[in-house]
Design a protein around this motif. Structure first.
Motif, PDB file in Angstrom:
ATOM      1  N   UNK A 277       0.838  -1.194   0.000  1.00 44.79           N
ATOM      2  CA  UNK A 277       0.000   0.000   0.000  1.00 44.79           C
ATOM      3  C   UNK A 277       0.878   1.251   0.000  1.00 44.79           C
ATOM      4  N   UNK A 278       0.477   2.245  -0.774  1.00 49.02           N
ATOM      5  CA  UNK A 278       1.172   3.526  -0.666  1.00 49.02           C
ATOM      6  C   UNK A 278       0.438   4.392   0.345  1.00 49.02           C
ATOM      7  N   UNK A 279       0.847   5.656   0.465  1.00 46.77           N
ATOM      8  CA  UNK A 279       0.300   6.515   1.508  1.00 46.77           C
ATOM      9  C   UNK A 279      -1.205   6.730   1.360  1.00 46.77           C
ATOM     10  N   UNK A 280      -1.683   6.908   0.136  1.00 48.10           N
ATOM     11  CA  UNK A 280      -3.107   7.142  -0.083  1.00 48.10           C
ATOM     12  C   UNK A 280      -3.910   5.909   0.306  1.00 48.10           C
ATOM     13  N   UNK A 281      -3.437   4.720  -0.070  1.00 49.68           N
ATOM     14  CA  UNK A 281      -4.160   3.500   0.300  1.00 49.68           C
ATOM     15  C   UNK A 281      -4.144   3.265   1.812  1.00 49.68           C
ATOM     16  N   UNK A 282      -3.086   3.737   2.473  1.00 49.52           N
ATOM     17  CA  UNK A 282      -3.025   3.594   3.924  1.00 49.52           C
ATOM     18  C   UNK A 282      -4.079   4.483   4.596  1.00 49.52           C
ATOM     19  N   UNK A 283      -4.287   5.681   4.048  1.00 41.83           N
ATOM     20  CA  UNK A 283      -5.381   6.532   4.509  1.00 41.83           C
ATOM     21  C   UNK A 283      -6.719   5.791   4.358  1.00 41.83           C
ATOM     22  N   UNK A 284      -6.906   5.189   3.189  1.00 40.18           N
ATOM     23  CA  UNK A 284      -8.152   4.479   2.891  1.00 40.18           C
ATOM     24  C   UNK A 284      -8.341   3.276   3.807  1.00 40.18           C
ATOM     25  N   UNK A 285      -7.262   2.560   4.096  1.00 38.69           N
ATOM     26  CA  UNK A 285      -7.340   1.384   4.962  1.00 38.69           C
ATOM     27  C   UNK A 285      -7.836   1.771   6.357  1.00 38.69           C
ATOM     28  N   UNK A 286      -7.249   2.825   6.920  1.00 37.08           N
ATOM     29  CA  UNK A 286      -7.692   3.277   8.230  1.00 37.08           C
ATOM     30  C   UNK A 286      -9.140   3.733   8.213  1.00 37.08           C
ATOM     31  N   UNK A 287      -9.537   4.379   7.110  1.00 39.36           N
ATOM     32  CA  UNK A 287     -10.902   4.899   6.995  1.00 39.36           C
ATOM     33  C   UNK A 287     -11.932   3.767   6.962  1.00 39.36           C
ATOM     34  N   UNK A 288     -11.701   2.742   6.144  1.00 38.36           N
ATOM     35  CA  UNK A 288     -12.711   1.683   6.004  1.00 38.36           C
ATOM     36  C   UNK A 288     -12.785   0.795   7.253  1.00 38.36           C
ATOM     37  N   UNK A 289     -11.674   0.671   7.981  1.00 37.49           N
ATOM     38  CA  UNK A 289     -11.666  -0.162   9.181  1.00 37.49           C
ATOM     39  C   UNK A 289     -11.980   0.641  10.436  1.00 37.49           C
ATOM     40  N   UNK A 290     -12.084   1.957  10.281  1.00 36.46           N
ATOM     41  CA  UNK A 290     -12.375   2.863  11.391  1.00 36.46           C
ATOM     42  C   UNK A 290     -11.380   2.687  12.537  1.00 36.46           C
ATOM     43  N   UNK A 314     -10.167  11.545  11.883  1.00 37.49           N
ATOM     44  CA  UNK A 314     -10.697  10.270  12.353  1.00 37.49           C
ATOM     45  C   UNK A 314     -11.722  10.518  13.456  1.00 37.49           C
ATOM     46  N   UNK A 315     -12.552   9.496  13.667  1.00 35.55           N
ATOM     47  CA  UNK A 315     -13.579   9.592  14.685  1.00 35.55           C
ATOM     48  C   UNK A 315     -12.999   9.473  16.085  1.00 35.55           C
ATOM     49  N   UNK A 316     -13.608  10.195  17.029  1.00 36.20           N
ATOM     50  CA  UNK A 316     -13.116  10.186  18.399  1.00 36.20           C
ATOM     51  C   UNK A 316     -13.216   8.792  19.019  1.00 36.20           C
ATOM     52  N   UNK A 317     -14.193   8.017  18.567  1.00 38.25           N
ATOM     53  CA  UNK A 317     -14.406   6.693  19.148  1.00 38.25           C
ATOM     54  C   UNK A 317     -13.551   5.608  18.479  1.00 38.25           C
ATOM     55  N   UNK A 318     -12.794   5.959  17.463  1.00 41.70           N
ATOM     56  CA  UNK A 318     -11.996   4.959  16.767  1.00 41.70           C
ATOM     57  C   UNK A 318     -10.875   4.439  17.667  1.00 41.70           C
ATOM     58  N   UNK A 319     -10.581   3.161  17.530  1.00 40.32           N
ATOM     59  CA  UNK A 319      -9.425   2.579  18.222  1.00 40.32           C
ATOM     60  C   UNK A 319      -8.140   2.989  17.506  1.00 40.32           C
ATOM     61  N   UNK A 320      -7.050   2.945  18.249  1.00 48.69           N
ATOM     62  CA  UNK A 320      -5.750   3.315  17.672  1.00 48.69           C
ATOM     63  C   UNK A 320      -4.823   2.112  17.644  1.00 48.69           C
TER      64      UNK A 320
END
Length: 338
Positions: A277-290, A314-320
């Protein structure tokens, strides 16, 4: 009379003597046989013990070799082994590791297999080991129906050109393979996240991530979910229905991913095969998995890009979860200790 008694006594003694001689021979033979059996059993036991030990060591080595996420190792010890010498790059990396150790409280790391699934594996492994539940949007929809929805409801028959990582598979069976991947993801995620005992959950993950076929299904399911979200965002932009996350504007601004089909053909299909994954796909990965993915980029040490969050909104309730990379290609899992 005395003579008869003496003769009878003598005869009895001689009979007993001869009987004892025969019994003695039998006892000696029996003792010899038992000694031989005992010696044989000891040799057999020793042989079986050695065989069992060798088999155990072999299976242990095989399991460790097959584990795609290894057990934790000391961070500074790992740095010293990997970056020997006094070159400028080696010094830079060792300083970055020391910063992680002293300032970020990262004391250990788990090495992740260096292939083109590396970053997806590191993310999914942490989601599973931490028992993070399904993202909110997944709880509202049946992810098993996503391939069917794209193919039939939205007319995306081009998903038959979907490629399954190193299999490089395309064709009419893509739909069926995608559904199996989605089933594997849903089943394993639900089962592992429902396991409350941390040690038991860890054992389940070690078993899952030592089976290459099973874990590859998980990654392909995640890739397809990323594609599904891209199609959804593209339709919303095209129909001007509602605003979408700014990461999609960034994704569609690239000439190589101006629409979902080009995104799949030029980027997604190669993940797991020839690229990560490049940087853009990494953004997308975090987004879809919340999940908020915090990445420590060691080659960017002493710059503002040393610590980066994906996505940045990101959402406040998202896990890190956290990742560690030396080159934005291969990723490991940092472990924190205070």
């Amino acid at each position: 009379g005395r003579h008869e008694v003496w003769s009878w006594t003598t005869a009895t003694k001689e009979s007993l003597y001869f009987m004892w001689q025969k019994v003695k021979v039998q006892l000696m033979l029996s003792m010899s046989f038992l000694a031989a059996v005992f010696w044989y059993c000891r040799r057999l036991y020793s042989f079986l013990a050695q065989l069992l030990k060798r088999c155990s060591n072999y299976l242990q080595r095989k399991l460790i070799r097959n584990l795609s996420v290894l057990s934790e190792v000391d961070l500074l010890g790992y740095s010293a082994r990997e970056w020997k010498g006094e070159t400028k790059q080696a010094k830079h990396m060792k300083e970055a590791y020391e910063e992680l150790f002293w300032s970020c409280h990262i004391k250990y790391l788990r090495q992740v297999r260096r292939d083109n699934y590396s970053v997806v594996r590191a993310v999914i492994f942490q989601i599973f080991t931490q028992g993070i539940p399904f993202p909110s949007w997944m709880k509202e929809r049946d992810i098993l129906k996503l391939p069917e929805k794209l193919l039939y409801s939205q007319g995306c028959n081009w998903i038959q050109q979907y490629s399954f990582g190193p299999e490089r598979y395309t064709g009419p069976n893509a739909f069926g393979k995608l559904r199996k991947c989605m089933e594997a993801l849903k089943t394993n995620w639900a089962e592992i996240s429902a396991t409350k005992d941390h040690e038991e959950r860890g054992n389940m993950c070690n078993t899952l991530f030592s089976d290459e076929s099973k874990e590859h299904k998980l990654y392909e399911a995640i890739k397809f979910i990323m594609l599904y979200e891209v199609v959804e965002a593209y339709e919303q932009i095209k129909n001007r229905e509602e605003s979408v996350h700014n990461l999609f504007s960034l994704l569609f601004s690239r000439d190589s991913s101006s629409d979902p089909l080009s995104f799949m053909m030029n980027h997604l299909n190669s993940i797991g095969d020839s690229i990560c994954l490049d940087q853009v796909e990494l953004f997308l990965l975090g987004y879809v998995l919340e999940v908020k993915i915090r990445v420590y980029r060691l080659h960017r040490f002493n710059t503002e890009e040393f610590q980066v969050n994906y996505p940045d909104e990101y959402g406040r309730e998202w896990n890190e979860i956290s990742l560690l990379t030396e080159d934005d290609r291969y990723y490991h899992i940092p472990l924190f200790r205070i």
